[in-house]
Design a protein around this motif. Sequence first.
Motif, short mmCIF file in Angstrom:
data_model
loop_
_atom_site.label_atom_id
_atom_site.label_comp_id
_atom_site.label_asym_id
_atom_site.label_seq_id
_atom_site.Cartn_x
_atom_site.Cartn_y
_atom_site.Cartn_z
N UNK A 87 0.86 -1.17 0.00
CA UNK A 87 0.00 0.00 0.00
C UNK A 87 0.90 1.23 0.00
N UNK A 88 0.62 2.16 -0.90
CA UNK A 88 1.45 3.36 -0.96
C UNK A 88 0.67 4.54 -1.49
N UNK A 89 1.23 5.76 -1.18
CA UNK A 89 0.67 7.02 -1.69
C UNK A 89 1.68 7.59 -2.68
N UNK A 90 1.18 7.99 -3.83
CA UNK A 90 2.02 8.58 -4.87
C UNK A 90 1.44 9.95 -5.24
N UNK A 113 -3.03 13.14 -5.52
CA UNK A 113 -2.43 11.98 -4.87
C UNK A 113 -3.19 10.71 -5.26
N UNK A 114 -2.48 9.60 -5.36
CA UNK A 114 -3.08 8.28 -5.56
C UNK A 114 -2.71 7.39 -4.39
N UNK A 115 -3.73 6.70 -3.87
CA UNK A 115 -3.48 5.65 -2.89
C UNK A 115 -3.67 4.32 -3.63
N UNK A 116 -2.63 3.52 -3.68
CA UNK A 116 -2.64 2.32 -4.50
C UNK A 116 -2.32 1.10 -3.65
#
Length: 400
Positions: free
Chosen positions: A46-49, A63-66
């Motif tokens: 899980x990460x934020x880009x 921002x994307x939370x993927x």
Amino acid sequence: MWVSRCTTYSHKDQTTLSKDKMSPQRCSVILLLLTTHSVYCSKPRLEIIPADGKINLGGSQYFLCKANFETTLKWLISDDEEISDEEDRYKVETIDETTQSLTVTASKVEDDYIIKCQAAESSSQEATYVEVKISIIQKPKFVEDVETRKEFTAQTTAQLPCAVEGIPRPEVTWFRNGVAVTKQPGRLSVGKDGTLTIDKIQLSDAGMYFCQALISDRKETDYKNVSVTVNAAPVVHFQNPLLNVTSKSNASFTCLVTGHPQPQITWKKGEEPVTLDGQKYILSSNRLELSITEVETSDEGEYTCHAMNSFGEHNTTLSLQVINPPKSVGAGLIAGIVLLIILGTLLAVDLNCYRTRQRGFFMYFTTNVLGKPAPRVKLEETDIKKETTSHVVNISGIDA
């Protein structure tokens, strides 16, 4: 199972990209995810880009939370309150079962805060978090236009404003002619608002100034130039107010002048203007140097340099004295005197030799050149008597 999910995700993402209209910023982020998706399929992630949460004041950040697994995603703020759409602040969108976006708009100045992305596979599973720190930043910016030209009168207090803003607050530094201005208590100071204050400004303070606003940790800078002019009444003086000059030599004297605007210069001898004929009296192109050729006694006197501009006038006086050198003894006369001394010495020596019947130059000259007999010395009477007394010497043994 994870490979299947990845394949399904790729297909869904490609379908979404082909149907939905997205901004270039969103597309670039999603394309980056597609490019690197296979790396994340090996284990739950899980990460934020992007991971950098700096946002310029008045701007926005996408921002994307993927997650690489199917889950329920939520955006939370610092107190774990779920974020919902809020005009001019937040915009939440669901991309698919594993991706959710959040657009943050920095419409006002705020303290730093944390945004979290929460993911959970099921209601019984413990939630997983990733977070990003939101920091509202602002590049250095001048609040008011700085005047490009400023004029001050000498001995007054001058102020050069430099009102800037930025997040964090920029550091203000003043420069003059490319060199940082050094603070001098009671003379030069920089206020909290960036204003440079010069107390009793002088002609030497004139020049090109610029105010620099710097945020050092981001290496962001901006600056404004201002040309400073200082007006002052003239001040004149001579380096040497008393000048002694030898007669028939050339003389020149320079009037040292300060002041702004450029003062007009005039010269007087006594109470009368100097007659500038270009031969006897010559003035330099800037009118500051007066030259006199072949100085005579009549050139003696007081010479006045007068300077004037729109802020005042000033003059100073120089006294010129002409010195007549003593007449020098000619080289021929000196040679004649030396020769006479030598001849006199020789004559005295020869006379002494002549008197004592010793051969000398004088005797040689009289006997060999003039043909006169060598002089005889007169003997005293007693000496004559002694010389006339005869003595007979018996050398044969017979009495005379």
